[in-house]
Design a protein around this motif. Structure first.
Motif, PDB file in Angstrom:
ATOM      1  N   VAL A  63       2.769  12.377  -1.126  1.00  0.00           N
ATOM      2  CA  VAL A  63       1.467  11.978  -1.692  1.00  0.00           C
ATOM      3  C   VAL A  63       0.288  12.606  -0.936  1.00  0.00           C
ATOM      4  O   VAL A  63      -0.805  12.084  -0.932  1.00  0.00           O
ATOM      5  CB  VAL A  63       1.260  10.448  -1.850  1.00  0.00           C
ATOM      6  CG1 VAL A  63       2.236   9.869  -2.845  1.00  0.00           C
ATOM      7  CG2 VAL A  63       1.362   9.703  -0.525  1.00  0.00           C
ATOM      8  N   GLY A  64       0.558  13.738  -0.293  1.00  0.00           N
ATOM      9  CA  GLY A  64      -0.504  14.486   0.365  1.00  0.00           C
ATOM     10  C   GLY A  64      -0.439  15.921  -0.088  1.00  0.00           C
ATOM     11  O   GLY A  64      -0.032  16.194  -1.216  1.00  0.00           O
TER      12      GLY A  64
ATOM     13  N   ASP B  82      11.819  10.277 -11.048  1.00  0.00           N
ATOM     14  CA  ASP B  82      12.559  10.181  -9.785  1.00  0.00           C
ATOM     15  C   ASP B  82      13.544   9.021  -9.764  1.00  0.00           C
ATOM     16  O   ASP B  82      14.724   9.211  -9.583  1.00  0.00           O
ATOM     17  CB  ASP B  82      11.581  10.072  -8.610  1.00  0.00           C
ATOM     18  CG  ASP B  82      12.299  10.191  -7.271  1.00  0.00           C
ATOM     19  OD1 ASP B  82      13.513  10.465  -7.257  1.00  0.00           O
ATOM     20  OD2 ASP B  82      11.647  10.008  -6.233  1.00  0.00           O
ATOM     21  N   THR B  83      13.051   7.797  -9.992  1.00  0.00           N
ATOM     22  CA  THR B  83      13.921   6.626  -9.887  1.00  0.00           C
ATOM     23  C   THR B  83      13.741   5.756 -11.125  1.00  0.00           C
ATOM     24  O   THR B  83      12.613   5.349 -11.414  1.00  0.00           O
ATOM     25  CB  THR B  83      13.567   5.816  -8.623  1.00  0.00           C
ATOM     26  OG1 THR B  83      13.650   6.689  -7.487  1.00  0.00           O
ATOM     27  CG2 THR B  83      14.528   4.665  -8.431  1.00  0.00           C
TER      28      THR B  83
ATOM     29  N   TYR C 202       7.137  13.879 -12.873  1.00  0.00           N
ATOM     30  CA  TYR C 202       8.456  14.374 -12.562  1.00  0.00           C
ATOM     31  C   TYR C 202       9.269  13.129 -12.228  1.00  0.00           C
ATOM     32  O   TYR C 202       9.007  12.473 -11.221  1.00  0.00           O
ATOM     33  CB  TYR C 202       8.298  15.308 -11.360  1.00  0.00           C
ATOM     34  CG  TYR C 202       9.482  16.165 -11.063  1.00  0.00           C
ATOM     35  CD1 TYR C 202       9.632  17.394 -11.686  1.00  0.00           C
ATOM     36  CD2 TYR C 202      10.433  15.755 -10.142  1.00  0.00           C
ATOM     37  CE1 TYR C 202      10.716  18.198 -11.384  1.00  0.00           C
ATOM     38  CE2 TYR C 202      11.513  16.550  -9.847  1.00  0.00           C
ATOM     39  CZ  TYR C 202      11.651  17.776 -10.467  1.00  0.00           C
ATOM     40  OH  TYR C 202      12.712  18.563 -10.165  1.00  0.00           O
TER      41      TYR C 202
ATOM     42  N   ARG D 268      17.643   8.239 -12.596  1.00  0.00           N
ATOM     43  CA  ARG D 268      16.373   8.873 -12.315  1.00  0.00           C
ATOM     44  C   ARG D 268      15.270   8.415 -13.259  1.00  0.00           C
ATOM     45  O   ARG D 268      14.087   8.532 -12.950  1.00  0.00           O
ATOM     46  CB  ARG D 268      16.513  10.397 -12.405  1.00  0.00           C
ATOM     47  CG  ARG D 268      17.587  10.972 -11.501  1.00  0.00           C
ATOM     48  CD  ARG D 268      17.322  10.704 -10.029  1.00  0.00           C
ATOM     49  NE  ARG D 268      16.123  11.361  -9.562  1.00  0.00           N
ATOM     50  CZ  ARG D 268      16.039  12.630  -9.178  1.00  0.00           C
ATOM     51  NH1 ARG D 268      17.115  13.388  -9.175  1.00  0.00           N
ATOM     52  NH2 ARG D 268      14.897  13.136  -8.767  1.00  0.00           N
TER      53      ARG D 268
ATOM     54  N   VAL E 211      -5.130   6.060   2.232  1.00  0.00           N
ATOM     55  CA  VAL E 211      -4.511   4.747   2.023  1.00  0.00           C
ATOM     56  C   VAL E 211      -3.018   4.816   2.343  1.00  0.00           C
ATOM     57  O   VAL E 211      -2.480   3.980   3.054  1.00  0.00           O
ATOM     58  CB  VAL E 211      -4.714   4.285   0.561  1.00  0.00           C
ATOM     59  CG1 VAL E 211      -4.047   2.930   0.345  1.00  0.00           C
ATOM     60  CG2 VAL E 211      -6.188   4.210   0.222  1.00  0.00           C
ATOM     61  N   GLU E 212      -2.374   5.822   1.792  1.00  0.00           N
ATOM     62  CA  GLU E 212      -0.931   5.943   1.963  1.00  0.00           C
ATOM     63  C   GLU E 212      -0.631   7.204   2.763  1.00  0.00           C
ATOM     64  O   GLU E 212      -0.748   8.306   2.248  1.00  0.00           O
ATOM     65  CB  GLU E 212      -0.243   5.999   0.593  1.00  0.00           C
ATOM     66  CG  GLU E 212       1.261   6.113   0.717  1.00  0.00           C
ATOM     67  CD  GLU E 212       1.979   6.046  -0.624  1.00  0.00           C
ATOM     68  OE1 GLU E 212       1.331   5.738  -1.635  1.00  0.00           O
ATOM     69  OE2 GLU E 212       3.187   6.316  -0.642  1.00  0.00           O
TER      70      GLU E 212
ATOM     71  N   GLN F   8      -2.940  17.184  -4.046  1.00  0.00           N
ATOM     72  CA  GLN F   8      -2.696  16.138  -5.047  1.00  0.00           C
ATOM     73  C   GLN F   8      -3.667  16.264  -6.217  1.00  0.00           C
ATOM     74  O   GLN F   8      -3.343  15.915  -7.331  1.00  0.00           O
ATOM     75  CB  GLN F   8      -2.829  14.752  -4.403  1.00  0.00           C
ATOM     76  CG  GLN F   8      -1.743  14.454  -3.387  1.00  0.00           C
ATOM     77  CD  GLN F   8      -0.397  14.239  -4.038  1.00  0.00           C
ATOM     78  OE1 GLN F   8      -0.298  13.633  -5.101  1.00  0.00           O
ATOM     79  NE2 GLN F   8       0.651  14.746  -3.433  1.00  0.00           N
TER      80      GLN F   8
ATOM     81  N   ASN G 134       6.362   9.577  -7.122  1.00  0.00           N
ATOM     82  CA  ASN G 134       5.085  10.031  -6.599  1.00  0.00           C
ATOM     83  C   ASN G 134       4.762  11.446  -7.061  1.00  0.00           C
ATOM     84  O   ASN G 134       3.665  11.937  -6.830  1.00  0.00           O
ATOM     85  CB  ASN G 134       5.101   9.996  -5.068  1.00  0.00           C
ATOM     86  CG  ASN G 134       4.919   8.584  -4.546  1.00  0.00           C
ATOM     87  OD1 ASN G 134       4.343   7.737  -5.223  1.00  0.00           O
ATOM     88  ND2 ASN G 134       5.416   8.326  -3.354  1.00  0.00           N
ATOM     89  N   ASN G 135       5.736  12.121  -7.685  1.00  0.00           N
ATOM     90  CA  ASN G 135       5.500  13.445  -8.261  1.00  0.00           C
ATOM     91  C   ASN G 135       5.081  13.253  -9.707  1.00  0.00           C
ATOM     92  O   ASN G 135       5.832  12.707 -10.504  1.00  0.00           O
ATOM     93  CB  ASN G 135       6.785  14.281  -8.237  1.00  0.00           C
ATOM     94  CG  ASN G 135       6.969  15.021  -6.943  1.00  0.00           C
ATOM     95  OD1 ASN G 135       6.002  15.310  -6.247  1.00  0.00           O
ATOM     96  ND2 ASN G 135       8.203  15.338  -6.621  1.00  0.00           N
TER      97      ASN G 135
ATOM     98  N   GLY H 299       0.801  -1.215   0.000  1.00  0.00           N
ATOM     99  CA  GLY H 299       0.000   0.000   0.000  1.00  0.00           C
ATOM    100  C   GLY H 299       0.838   1.271   0.000  1.00  0.00           C
ATOM    101  O   GLY H 299       0.328   2.352  -0.217  1.00  0.00           O
ATOM    102  N   GLN H 300       2.143   1.123   0.241  1.00  0.00           N
ATOM    103  CA  GLN H 300       3.013   2.290   0.302  1.00  0.00           C
ATOM    104  C   GLN H 300       3.949   2.361  -0.898  1.00  0.00           C
ATOM    105  O   GLN H 300       4.936   3.075  -0.868  1.00  0.00           O
ATOM    106  CB  GLN H 300       3.851   2.232   1.590  1.00  0.00           C
ATOM    107  CG  GLN H 300       3.032   2.104   2.846  1.00  0.00           C
ATOM    108  CD  GLN H 300       2.593   3.436   3.388  1.00  0.00           C
ATOM    109  OE1 GLN H 300       3.388   4.266   3.750  1.00  0.00           O
ATOM    110  NE2 GLN H 300       1.295   3.656   3.418  1.00  0.00           N
ATOM    111  N   ALA H 301       3.656   1.609  -1.937  1.00  0.00           N
ATOM    112  CA  ALA H 301       4.551   1.569  -3.094  1.00  0.00           C
ATOM    113  C   ALA H 301       4.548   2.906  -3.821  1.00  0.00           C
ATOM    114  O   ALA H 301       3.563   3.633  -3.800  1.00  0.00           O
ATOM    115  CB  ALA H 301       4.108   0.472  -4.050  1.00  0.00           C
ATOM    116  N   HIS H 302       5.647   3.203  -4.460  1.00  0.00           N
ATOM    117  CA  HIS H 302       5.704   4.408  -5.288  1.00  0.00           C
ATOM    118  C   HIS H 302       4.872   4.223  -6.541  1.00  0.00           C
ATOM    119  O   HIS H 302       4.712   3.109  -7.023  1.00  0.00           O
ATOM    120  CB  HIS H 302       7.146   4.699  -5.683  1.00  0.00           C
ATOM    121  CG  HIS H 302       7.904   5.418  -4.626  1.00  0.00           C
ATOM    122  ND1 HIS H 302       8.327   4.812  -3.480  1.00  0.00           N
ATOM    123  CD2 HIS H 302       8.286   6.714  -4.533  1.00  0.00           C
ATOM    124  CE1 HIS H 302       8.950   5.700  -2.726  1.00  0.00           C
ATOM    125  NE2 HIS H 302       8.933   6.861  -3.336  1.00  0.00           N
TER     126      HIS H 302
END
Lengths: 270, 153
Positions: free
Chosen positions: B113-114, A54-55, A52, A82, B27-28, A216, A48-49, A20-23
Motif C-alpha cells: 500500500v505504498g 487476492d483473497t 487485482y 482468491r 495511516v497504514e 498508489q 490491496n492491489n 487501521g491495517q485491514a485489507h
C-alpha cells in the motif's frame, strides 16, 4: 444473516492486528451500466492491489436488492480461494444495490505485568471480555464497522431504498448517481454517519492498475459539513472509493470505534 | 566459459552501500521489501548484496530484481537475505571479486500500500577507490556506494 464461526474467523484474520491495517475489500461487477437485461457476474475479494483479486470473501455477508428494494438471492454463488463470485440477473429497470456489511468486529489490546509487548486479541465483545486475563492493564476495546458496496443499473439510474439500518457509515445518493459518472464532469459523494451528515470524513479515491505503477496514486478528500466531497476524475476507468473514520470515545467500555466504507465505480470517457 | 580462457583482470574490493529507509507518515505503514544487487553490462545479476523480505508471495513485487534473476535465486542466501527493517540508516558491506568492467549497483524498495523506487548507480570496477551518491525521492533516501580495493601484498 448467518455468520458461521469459520466466516468470523476469516473476517477477523483479514483485519490483521489493528483495524487501521485491514485489507481493502471490494466488489467488481462485470458491468456497471446496462442497456438490456443481462446477467452480471460480481467478484468479491480482499486485496490491496487495485483491481487485482487476492483473497475470496465470504458470501454470507452479501446482500442484493433490486430497484424495487426487494432482497434477491445470489445466483451461482462460488467461494474461491482468491475471489468469491456470484451472478445477478439484472432484468428490471433501475439500480441494483450490492452490499456486504455484517456485525461490528471487536479487538482488544492490553498489557500484562510480565510481558513488555502489548497483547492483542479479536473476537466477539463477550468473548474478549470473558477471556481477558485478571492482571491485564491498559485495556482498550476497539469496535470496527465496515460496509462494502457496488451499484449496477439497467437503463437510467434510480435511488435504491436506503438500508433499513442507518447505523455506521453510509453513502447518501442525492445529486450524483454512482452509475452515471463521466471523466469530464466532477462528481459529489455524500456520506452519513448514524443517519447524520458525516463531516470531516477522509475519502480516498484510487484508480485501477496500482499493480502496474510505482505509486498508489490516491487522491484524498475530506467531507464538508454536509458530509460531501467533490471528486475530480484523473481520467476514465474503474475506481475504488474508501471512506474511513476513527472515533475516540470518552465514556463506556469501547475506547475507539472505526468505520470503513468501500465503493467500486466506473467512470466513462466523455 | 570463454572468460575463463581469456586473460581478464579480476580484482577484489570491498563494496560498501550506505542507504536510508525514510520515515513515511501514513495511516497504514508496512516496512519495505529491499533488494540490493550488482549487474554487469549485460544486465545480468553478478552479486546479491542484500535482500530484506517477508512473505514469498510478494517477492515478485521487487519487479526489477525479480526480472533480472530474483526469480531463479534459491532463498535464503547466507549473509544476504533476511527480514525487513524499520526506517533508518543502514550499511551493507561485502567483498566481491569481479573482472574489470562496467557494472551497475541496483537498489529497489517496494512497500505494501505504498510505492516502489529503483535506483541505479553505474560504476567502473578498475581497482580504484570510488564513492558515488544518489538521492532517492520516495521509498529511499540517500544511497551511497563506496568501493575500496583490497590492498595487494
Amino acid at each position: 444473516m448467518k455468520l458461521t464461526p469459520a466466516t468470523l474467523l476469516f473476517l477477523t484474520c483479514l483485519l490483521l492486528s489493528a483495524p487501521g491495517q485491514a485489507h481493502k475489500r471490494w466488489f467488481m461487477p462485470t458491468d456497471f451500466t446496462l442497456s438490456d437485461a443481462e446477467t452480471v457476474t460480481v467478484d468479491f475479494t480482499a486485496s490491496n492491489n487495485i483491481f487485482y483479486v487476492d483473497t475470496g470473501m465470504p458470501l454470507a455477508i452479501v446482500t442484493l436488492a433490486n430497484p424495487a428494494g426487494e432482497q434477491l438471492a445470489l445466483a451461482n454463488p462460488a467461494e474461491g480461494a482468491r475471489r468469491s463470485s456470484f451472478d445477478v440477473n439484472v432484468d428490471a429497470d433501475g439500480t441494483y444495490r450490492i452490499a456486504a456489511g455484517g456485525p461490528p468486529m471487536y479487538f482488544v489490546s492490553y498489557q500484562l505485568p510480565d510481558q513488555t509487548e502489548t497483547q492483542h486479541a479479536r473476537g466477539s465483545l463477550d468473548k474478549l471480555k470473558a477471556d481477558l486475563p485478571e492482571d491485564a492493564s491498559a485495556v482498550k476495546f476497539v469496535e470496527s464497522h465496515s460496509l462494502i458496496e457496488a451499484y449496477v443499473t439497467l437503463g437510467a439510474g434510480t435511488v435504491p431504498a436506503p438500508p433499513r439500518d442507518n447505523t455506521g457509515l453510509k453513502l447518501l445518493i442525492k445529486d450524483y448517481h454512482p452509475n452515471e459518472l463521466y471523466s469530464d464532469e466532477t462528481a459529489q459523494f455524500s456520506f452519513t454517519l448514524n443517519g447524520k451528515p458525516a463531516a470531516g470524513l477522509a475519502v480516498v479515491v484510487q484508480g485501477d492498475g496500482s499493480r502496474y505503477r510505482d505509486i498508489q496514486q490516491e487522491q484524498t478528500y475530506e467531507t464538508d459539513t454536509s458530509g460531501t466531497v467533490t471528486v475530480t476524475w484523473p481520467g476514465p476507468g474503474r475506481y475504488l472509493i474508501e471512506a474511513s473514520l476513527q472515533e475516540t470515545l470518552e465514556t463506556g467500555e469501547i475506547a475507539e470505534r472505526y468505520y470503513t466504507y468501500y465503493l467500486t465505480l466506473e467512470v466513462m470517457p466523455p | 566459459m570463454f572468460s575463463l580462457l581469456l586473460p581478464c583482470a579480476a580484482s577484489a574490493s570491498e563494496v560498501r552501500v550506505d542507504f536510508e529507509i525514510p520515515t513515511i507518515d501514513t495511516v497504514e505503514y508496512h516496512r519495505p521489501y529491499i533488494a540490493l544487487w550488482i549487474e554487469d553490462d549485460q544486465r545480468k545479476q553478478v552479486a546479491h548484496l542484500a535482500l530484506w523480505l517477508e512473505q514469498e508471495k510478494w517477492h515478485r513485487d521487487l519487479r526489477s530484481w525479480w526480472r533480472r534473476g530474483g526469480n531463479k535465486l534459491a532463498l535464503p542466501v547466507d549473509g544476504v537475505s533476511g527480514a525487513t527493517r524499520k526506517p533508518g540508516s543502514y550499511t551493507v558491506t561485502s567483498t566481491q571479486v569481479l573482472p574489470d568492467g562496467k557494472y551497475t549497483l541496483n537498489i529497489e524498495a517496494v512497500r505494501e500500500v505504498g510505492g516502489r523506487e529503483h535506483i541505479k548507480i553505474p560504476f567502473d570496477w578498475t581497482s580504484r577507490q570510488i564513492t558515488i551518491t544518489e538521492l532517492g525521492s520516495s521509498e529511499l533516501g540517500e544511497v551511497s556506494l563506496t568501493i575500496t580495493p583490497e590492498s595487494t601484498p
